[in-house]
Design a protein around this motif. Structure first.
Motif, PDB file in Angstrom:
ATOM      1  N   SER A  91     -15.573 -59.865   5.031  1.00 44.68           N
ATOM      2  CA  SER A  91     -16.142 -60.911   4.285  1.00 44.68           C
ATOM      3  C   SER A  91     -16.023 -60.467   3.017  1.00 44.68           C
ATOM      4  O   SER A  91     -16.246 -61.287   2.111  1.00 44.68           O
ATOM      5  CB  SER A  91     -17.759 -60.570   4.930  1.00 44.68           C
ATOM      6  OG  SER A  91     -18.181 -59.424   4.954  1.00 44.68           O
ATOM      7  N   TYR A  92     -16.067 -59.087   2.629  1.00 38.65           N
ATOM      8  CA  TYR A  92     -16.432 -58.727   1.175  1.00 38.65           C
ATOM      9  C   TYR A  92     -14.956 -59.057   0.521  1.00 38.65           C
ATOM     10  O   TYR A  92     -14.924 -59.542  -0.490  1.00 38.65           O
ATOM     11  CB  TYR A  92     -16.561 -57.285   1.190  1.00 38.65           C
ATOM     12  CG  TYR A  92     -17.833 -56.873   1.535  1.00 38.65           C
ATOM     13  CD1 TYR A  92     -19.158 -57.558   1.064  1.00 38.65           C
ATOM     14  CD2 TYR A  92     -18.073 -55.785   2.410  1.00 38.65           C
ATOM     15  CE1 TYR A  92     -20.105 -56.923   1.676  1.00 38.65           C
ATOM     16  CE2 TYR A  92     -19.345 -55.457   2.787  1.00 38.65           C
ATOM     17  CZ  TYR A  92     -20.514 -56.106   2.415  1.00 38.65           C
ATOM     18  OH  TYR A  92     -21.649 -55.811   2.926  1.00 38.65           O
ATOM     19  N   ALA A  93     -13.812 -58.984   1.400  1.00 38.68           N
ATOM     20  CA  ALA A  93     -12.514 -59.185   1.003  1.00 38.68           C
ATOM     21  C   ALA A  93     -12.378 -60.566   0.297  1.00 38.68           C
ATOM     22  O   ALA A  93     -12.013 -61.108  -0.651  1.00 38.68           O
ATOM     23  CB  ALA A  93     -11.411 -58.788   1.701  1.00 38.68           C
ATOM     24  N   LYS A  94     -12.878 -61.852   1.261  1.00 37.24           N
ATOM     25  CA  LYS A  94     -13.110 -63.174   1.065  1.00 37.24           C
ATOM     26  C   LYS A  94     -13.846 -63.209  -0.103  1.00 37.24           C
ATOM     27  O   LYS A  94     -13.475 -64.149  -0.977  1.00 37.24           O
ATOM     28  CB  LYS A  94     -13.671 -63.875   2.031  1.00 37.24           C
ATOM     29  CG  LYS A  94     -12.739 -63.872   3.614  1.00 37.24           C
ATOM     30  CD  LYS A  94     -13.526 -64.642   4.470  1.00 37.24           C
ATOM     31  CE  LYS A  94     -12.615 -64.617   5.726  1.00 37.24           C
ATOM     32  NZ  LYS A  94     -13.069 -65.199   6.935  1.00 37.24           N
ATOM     33  N   ASP A  95     -15.009 -62.606  -0.394  1.00 35.35           N
ATOM     34  CA  ASP A  95     -15.672 -62.841  -1.529  1.00 35.35           C
ATOM     35  C   ASP A  95     -15.158 -62.359  -2.786  1.00 35.35           C
ATOM     36  O   ASP A  95     -15.110 -63.056  -3.708  1.00 35.35           O
ATOM     37  CB  ASP A  95     -17.179 -61.966  -1.399  1.00 35.35           C
ATOM     38  CG  ASP A  95     -18.094 -62.554  -0.429  1.00 35.35           C
ATOM     39  OD1 ASP A  95     -18.005 -63.475   0.046  1.00 35.35           O
ATOM     40  OD2 ASP A  95     -18.936 -61.740  -0.058  1.00 35.35           O
ATOM     41  N   ALA A  96     -14.330 -61.213  -2.553  1.00 30.49           N
ATOM     42  CA  ALA A  96     -13.625 -60.715  -4.009  1.00 30.49           C
ATOM     43  C   ALA A  96     -12.527 -61.745  -4.100  1.00 30.49           C
ATOM     44  O   ALA A  96     -12.371 -62.139  -5.333  1.00 30.49           O
ATOM     45  CB  ALA A  96     -12.945 -59.410  -3.505  1.00 30.49           C
ATOM     46  N   VAL A  97     -11.725 -62.390  -3.302  1.00 31.17           N
ATOM     47  CA  VAL A  97     -10.872 -63.462  -3.354  1.00 31.17           C
ATOM     48  C   VAL A  97     -11.320 -64.558  -4.093  1.00 31.17           C
ATOM     49  O   VAL A  97     -10.833 -65.059  -5.236  1.00 31.17           O
ATOM     50  CB  VAL A  97      -9.960 -63.717  -2.272  1.00 31.17           C
ATOM     51  CG1 VAL A  97      -9.032 -64.808  -2.457  1.00 31.17           C
ATOM     52  CG2 VAL A  97      -9.318 -62.397  -1.940  1.00 31.17           C
ATOM     53  N   GLN A  98     -12.403 -65.094  -3.687  1.00 27.71           N
ATOM     54  CA  GLN A  98     -13.260 -66.442  -4.242  1.00 27.71           C
ATOM     55  C   GLN A  98     -13.637 -66.130  -5.494  1.00 27.71           C
ATOM     56  O   GLN A  98     -13.422 -66.773  -6.447  1.00 27.71           O
ATOM     57  CB  GLN A  98     -14.316 -66.604  -3.227  1.00 27.71           C
ATOM     58  CG  GLN A  98     -14.981 -67.814  -3.799  1.00 27.71           C
ATOM     59  CD  GLN A  98     -16.316 -68.286  -2.853  1.00 27.71           C
ATOM     60  OE1 GLN A  98     -16.669 -67.670  -1.941  1.00 27.71           O
ATOM     61  NE2 GLN A  98     -17.057 -69.234  -3.412  1.00 27.71           N
ATOM     62  N   GLU A  99     -14.214 -64.783  -5.811  1.00 26.73           N
ATOM     63  CA  GLU A  99     -14.533 -64.603  -6.977  1.00 26.73           C
ATOM     64  C   GLU A  99     -13.490 -64.468  -8.046  1.00 26.73           C
ATOM     65  O   GLU A  99     -13.355 -64.813  -9.305  1.00 26.73           O
ATOM     66  CB  GLU A  99     -15.560 -63.286  -7.216  1.00 26.73           C
ATOM     67  CG  GLU A  99     -16.967 -63.616  -6.630  1.00 26.73           C
ATOM     68  CD  GLU A  99     -17.530 -64.487  -7.380  1.00 26.73           C
ATOM     69  OE1 GLU A  99     -17.670 -64.569  -8.783  1.00 26.73           O
ATOM     70  OE2 GLU A  99     -18.561 -65.354  -6.637  1.00 26.73           O
ATOM     71  N   ARG A 144     -16.408 -54.506  -8.250  1.00 23.89           N
ATOM     72  CA  ARG A 144     -17.619 -54.904  -8.630  1.00 23.89           C
ATOM     73  C   ARG A 144     -18.552 -55.178  -7.073  1.00 23.89           C
ATOM     74  O   ARG A 144     -19.741 -54.575  -7.028  1.00 23.89           O
ATOM     75  CB  ARG A 144     -17.422 -56.266  -9.473  1.00 23.89           C
ATOM     76  CG  ARG A 144     -18.922 -56.764  -9.474  1.00 23.89           C
ATOM     77  CD  ARG A 144     -18.941 -57.850 -10.222  1.00 23.89           C
ATOM     78  NE  ARG A 144     -18.179 -59.023  -9.682  1.00 23.89           N
ATOM     79  CZ  ARG A 144     -18.983 -59.651  -8.643  1.00 23.89           C
ATOM     80  NH1 ARG A 144     -20.155 -59.485  -8.194  1.00 23.89           N
ATOM     81  NH2 ARG A 144     -18.535 -60.553  -7.682  1.00 23.89           N
ATOM     82  N   ILE A 145     -17.728 -55.681  -6.114  1.00 24.51           N
ATOM     83  CA  ILE A 145     -18.289 -55.937  -4.881  1.00 24.51           C
ATOM     84  C   ILE A 145     -18.486 -54.636  -4.345  1.00 24.51           C
ATOM     85  O   ILE A 145     -19.473 -54.564  -3.488  1.00 24.51           O
ATOM     86  CB  ILE A 145     -17.494 -56.944  -4.130  1.00 24.51           C
ATOM     87  CG1 ILE A 145     -17.718 -58.342  -4.760  1.00 24.51           C
ATOM     88  CG2 ILE A 145     -17.885 -56.980  -2.585  1.00 24.51           C
ATOM     89  CD1 ILE A 145     -16.691 -59.333  -4.236  1.00 24.51           C
ATOM     90  N   LEU A 146     -17.616 -53.824  -4.387  1.00 25.09           N
ATOM     91  CA  LEU A 146     -17.767 -52.414  -3.590  1.00 25.09           C
ATOM     92  C   LEU A 146     -19.100 -51.641  -4.405  1.00 25.09           C
ATOM     93  O   LEU A 146     -19.763 -50.988  -3.405  1.00 25.09           O
ATOM     94  CB  LEU A 146     -16.521 -51.598  -3.578  1.00 25.09           C
ATOM     95  CG  LEU A 146     -15.361 -51.991  -2.705  1.00 25.09           C
ATOM     96  CD1 LEU A 146     -14.270 -51.282  -3.112  1.00 25.09           C
ATOM     97  CD2 LEU A 146     -15.757 -51.639  -1.227  1.00 25.09           C
TER      98      LEU A 146
END
Length: 193
Positions: A54-62, A94-96
């Motif tokens: 889920s965090y990887a998807k967020d990172a890719v989207q951002e 940033r997300i981490l």
């Protein structure tokens, strides 16, 4: 034997040519860039973020949002992939940081093993991959990121230095010590089995 000319529309454009088209206002070109980079970005983000999907998807989207917002700043005389990867790494970090108390290391081994139990060869391959994956995740960020960039993403040492904003000798040192730590971890893991 006659040589056929390539069909119109079948020649793959370079990333830099696609970026030029985006900078010129071609909205379809951004879809091409997205299609070319999504799988790469998602796999890289999963490794950097310890398989947190889920965090990887967020990172890719951002990352794609940032690329879209700043594509006009990209110099098409440079290589696109390192620029893109630097943005991806920044978003992962940033997300981490934002979710530092929530992340857990590792992946669902049982699920992955069930998918790979079709043959012994596949299972053996999975175990080798899993051991390497675990070893990479045990590295500190200074060693893990250059290892991922070089061996999983195929960047050259100079490109890694540019992506991370470091001296090339620093990158070479981090790669050397990262490989040394990986070898030690894999050796210890093999003895423990």
């Amino acid at each position: 034997m006659a040589i056929k000319a390539p069909m119109k529309g079948c020649v793959k454009m370079s990333d830099e040519e696609i970026v030029r088209r985006i900078q010129d206002g071609d909205s379809q070109a951004f879809h091409e860039l997205y299609d070319n980079y999504f799988d790469f970005a998602y796999r890289a983000a999963k490794v950097v973020m310890n398989s947190q999907q889920s965090y990887a998807k967020d990172a890719v989207q951002e990352t794609f949002i940032r690329v879209y917002q700043h594509i006009h700043l990209f110099d098409c005389n440079r290589t696109f992939k390192p620029w893109f990867y630097k943005i991806l790494l920044n978003e992962c970090n940033r997300i981490l940081k934002k979710n530092s108390g929530v992340l857990s290391v590792g992946m669902d081994i049982n699920h992955s093993v069930q998918q790979n139990e079709q043959t012994n060869d596949k299972l053996n391959h999975f175990v080798e991959y899993e051991n390497l994956y675990k070893a990479i995740q045990h590295l500190d960020e200074n060693n893990r990121i250059p290892i991922i960039l070089k061996y999983l993403s195929g960047f050259k040492e100079q490109e890694i230095a540019e992506i991370l904003g470091e001296n090339i000798n620093t990158i070479k040192s981090r790669l050397f010590y990262g490989r040394k730590k990986l070898k030690h971890f894999l050796h210890c893991n093999e003895e423990g089995s």
